[in-house]
Design a protein around this motif. Structure first.
Motif, PDB file in Angstrom:
ATOM      1  N   TYR A  28       1.001   5.591  -0.214  1.00 50.63           N
ATOM      2  CA  TYR A  28       0.154   6.742   0.103  1.00 50.63           C
ATOM      3  C   TYR A  28       1.019   7.983   0.258  1.00 50.63           C
ATOM      4  O   TYR A  28       2.107   7.926   0.846  1.00 50.63           O
TER       5      TYR A  28
ATOM      6  N   TRP B  91      -6.487  12.393  11.573  1.00 52.71           N
ATOM      7  CA  TRP B  91      -6.028  11.024  11.302  1.00 52.71           C
ATOM      8  C   TRP B  91      -4.570  11.122  10.853  1.00 52.71           C
ATOM      9  O   TRP B  91      -4.248  11.839   9.911  1.00 52.71           O
TER      10      TRP B  91
ATOM     11  N   TYR C  44       0.851  -1.188   0.000  1.00 50.39           N
ATOM     12  CA  TYR C  44       0.000   0.000   0.000  1.00 50.39           C
ATOM     13  C   TYR C  44       0.887   1.238   0.000  1.00 50.39           C
ATOM     14  O   TYR C  44       1.791   1.355   0.829  1.00 50.39           O
TER      15      TYR C  44
ATOM     16  N   SER D 233      -5.431  -2.898  10.573  1.00 56.30           N
ATOM     17  CA  SER D 233      -6.588  -2.297  11.227  1.00 56.30           C
ATOM     18  C   SER D 233      -6.280  -1.853  12.652  1.00 56.30           C
ATOM     19  O   SER D 233      -6.925  -0.927  13.165  1.00 56.30           O
TER      20      SER D 233
ATOM     21  N   HIS E  98      -4.338   6.850   7.728  1.00 54.03           N
ATOM     22  CA  HIS E  98      -4.983   6.985   6.427  1.00 54.03           C
ATOM     23  C   HIS E  98      -4.722   5.756   5.560  1.00 54.03           C
ATOM     24  O   HIS E  98      -5.607   5.310   4.812  1.00 54.03           O
ATOM     25  N   VAL E  99      -3.501   5.208   5.638  1.00 50.79           N
ATOM     26  CA  VAL E  99      -3.199   3.974   4.905  1.00 50.79           C
ATOM     27  C   VAL E  99      -4.143   2.871   5.365  1.00 50.79           C
ATOM     28  O   VAL E  99      -4.708   2.122   4.551  1.00 50.79           O
TER      29      VAL E  99
ATOM     30  N   LYS F  88      -7.145   3.229   6.899  1.00 48.84           N
ATOM     31  CA  LYS F  88      -8.534   3.552   6.560  1.00 48.84           C
ATOM     32  C   LYS F  88      -8.855   3.173   5.110  1.00 48.84           C
ATOM     33  O   LYS F  88      -9.948   2.688   4.808  1.00 48.84           O
ATOM     34  N   ARG F  89      -7.896   3.397   4.239  1.00 53.00           N
ATOM     35  CA  ARG F  89      -8.122   3.149   2.822  1.00 53.00           C
ATOM     36  C   ARG F  89      -8.056   1.670   2.459  1.00 53.00           C
ATOM     37  O   ARG F  89      -8.671   1.244   1.459  1.00 53.00           O
ATOM     38  N   ASN F  90      -7.316   0.877   3.236  1.00 54.29           N
ATOM     39  CA  ASN F  90      -6.994  -0.475   2.783  1.00 54.29           C
ATOM     40  C   ASN F  90      -7.361  -1.601   3.735  1.00 54.29           C
ATOM     41  O   ASN F  90      -7.351  -2.762   3.312  1.00 54.29           O
ATOM     42  N   SER F  91      -7.644  -1.297   5.000  1.00 51.44           N
ATOM     43  CA  SER F  91      -7.932  -2.359   5.942  1.00 51.44           C
ATOM     44  C   SER F  91      -9.246  -3.053   5.590  1.00 51.44           C
ATOM     45  O   SER F  91     -10.233  -2.404   5.222  1.00 51.44           O
ATOM     46  N   LYS F  92      -9.251  -4.377   5.722  1.00 55.55           N
ATOM     47  CA  LYS F  92     -10.444  -5.186   5.421  1.00 55.55           C
ATOM     48  C   LYS F  92     -10.997  -5.744   6.732  1.00 55.55           C
ATOM     49  O   LYS F  92     -10.683  -6.878   7.117  1.00 55.55           O
TER      50      LYS F  92
END
Length: 438
Positions: A350, A424, A348, A407, A429-430, A432-436
């Motif tokens: 950013y 944040w 990831y 996460s 931010h990394v 928030k955008r990518n966590s599952k």
């Protein structure tokens, strides 16, 4: 109980002080091959341009302080040539010292390949204060300096030499500078070198030197480079050539130690740049010679030699570097390391801000994060920016040490006020955008 320590710098004297604190009236002998104890090697480059006025400022404690204040038999100019682990005796050319417990803390030595004419004057390495004094003497008259190696020391030296008014050529055998970074992160470093008028020669292998008595040219696979001074900064090797054959060593010569800094021989310990370093992410021994690790391992060794029970939990591979106006921070695994370990990962990337976006003088942060493909456990991070890299890389180092997932970053209660951060953090931010999150 007679304690003997070979090496009078970070690991050795950290251990000695723990023995002093935990053993009543200890009998400690330290053997140092130079005349200088306990100094900050990492500060040496910054003496070149005067940021640090003198090498004296790097010395934490003098030899006399160890002798007079702590009653340590701190010997100088004592180079060890052999250890007999059966008789428990340490030997030099003109001395022998018996021991009950021994610590090997001899550090590492700069690598110098068998380059042609490497004996010419004006060719330097930087690891000790005497080496820095020799460099400063030659550097005073030099106009052009060639730095061989684009790693930590090479980049730092390119910066300070430029700041000192020298024209610098930086020679790198591979295709990029800063090999701690992945290829897709290094462009900023190359552009900064160009902006600062550092001449960069990539894919260029040094084969030797030319000159009558003093170096005048660096001979490379891409032609000769005219120069007044050369600094070789291609890496280090553990200083363990004298070590008893019964003491197990890794392929690179580093002494293999367990979590207590114990070697394969009873009552013999090792710590610092001459020893292996357990990597918590790789779950195996590694070799990452850094001053922080040397001090920590020395402390653990000293405690165990003093009869305490202490464990070295390992490193995660954290380092930071200033290169002109940029800071480069890394921790954990890069892609090359993850592939070598056959770890499935996702990447990831950013571009964030180091503070709130509406606050004056906001600066960008380039972030690359490796995360385990199946568990989302964080594997490593690389960050480059002008400001704010240090705090983020330390957050990730802490996260790695605690096996946190992507996460988990969202739950961190990080400090926030507009002059210091966004509501944040860029790392969050990394996540928030990518966590599952299920």
């Amino acid at each position: 109980m007679k304690f003997v320590i070979i090496g009078g710098d970070a690991a050795g004297m950290s251990a000695a002080m723990e023995i002093v604190r935990n053993v009543e009236s200890p009998n400690i002998t330290t053997l140092e091959q130079t005349a200088i104890y306990s100094y900050g090697q990492c500060g040496l480059p910054y003496v070149v341009d005067g940021r640090i006025p003198s090498t004296d400022d790097l010395i934490a404690r003098s030899v006399d302080a160890f002798r007079d204040k702590y009653a340590i038999d701190a010997r100088i100019h004592h180079q060890v040539t052999n250890i007999d682990t059966k008789k428990r005796i340490v030997y030099g050319d003109d001395f022998e010292v018996p021991y009950d417990k021994l610590l090997i803390a001899t550090g590492a030595s700069p690598l110098i390949p068998n380059w042609k004419n490497r004996q010419l004057k004006g060719i330097h390495t930087i690891k000790t204060i005497p080496q820095m004094h020799a460099l400063l003497k030659d550097n005073a008259q030099a106009q052009h300096v060639t730095v061989i190696g684009g790693g930590y020391i090479g980049l730092e030296m390119a910066e300070v030499l430029t700041a000192a008014g020298k024209q610098v050529t930086l020679v790198q055998r591979g295709a990029q500078l800063a090999n701690m970074l992945d290829t897709d992160m290094v462009d900023i470093v190359h552009k900064e070198a160009e902006r600062q008028n550092v001449i960069v020669r990539l894919n260029t292998e040094v084969t030797g030197f030319k000159g009558d008595d003093v170096v005048e040219y660096v001979v490379t696979s891409q032609g000769d480079i005219a120069t007044d001074l050369v600094i070789a900064a291609i890496g280090v090797a553990p200083s363990t050539g004298f070590v008893d054959q019964h003491i197990a060593r890794a392929k690179n010569g580093a002494i293999i130690v367990d979590a207590h800094m114990q070697t394969s021989v009873e009552n013999v310990y090792a710590a610092g740049d001459c020893a292996t370093h357990y990597n918590r992410i790789k779950a195996q021994n590694d070799y990452i010679p850094l001053g922080t690790t040397a001090n920590k391992q020395g402390r653990i060794a000293g405690l165990n030699m003093a009869g305490k029970f202490a464990r070295f939990k390992g490193v995660v591979g954290t380092s930071i570097l200033k290169f002109f106006d940029y800071t480069i921070g890394v921790t954990g695994l890069n892609e090359k390391a993850a592939k070598a370990l056959h770890i499935p990962y996702v990447v990831y990337q950013y571009e964030g801000n180091h503070i709130a976006s509406y606050y004056p003088n906001v600066k960008p942060l380039q972030i690359k994060m490796l995360v385990h493909q199946h568990t989302e456990r964080i594997l490593g991070v690389q960050i480059i920016g002008e400001v704010g890299v240090d705090k983020r890389i330390d957050v990730v180092a802490t996260a790695l040490s605690n096996q946190m997932t992507l996460s988990d970053l969202l739950d961190l209660d990080l400090a926030y006020a507009p002059p210091f951060n966004g509501v944040w953090d860029a790392l969050q931010h990394v996540a928030k955008r990518n966590s599952k999150i299920d």
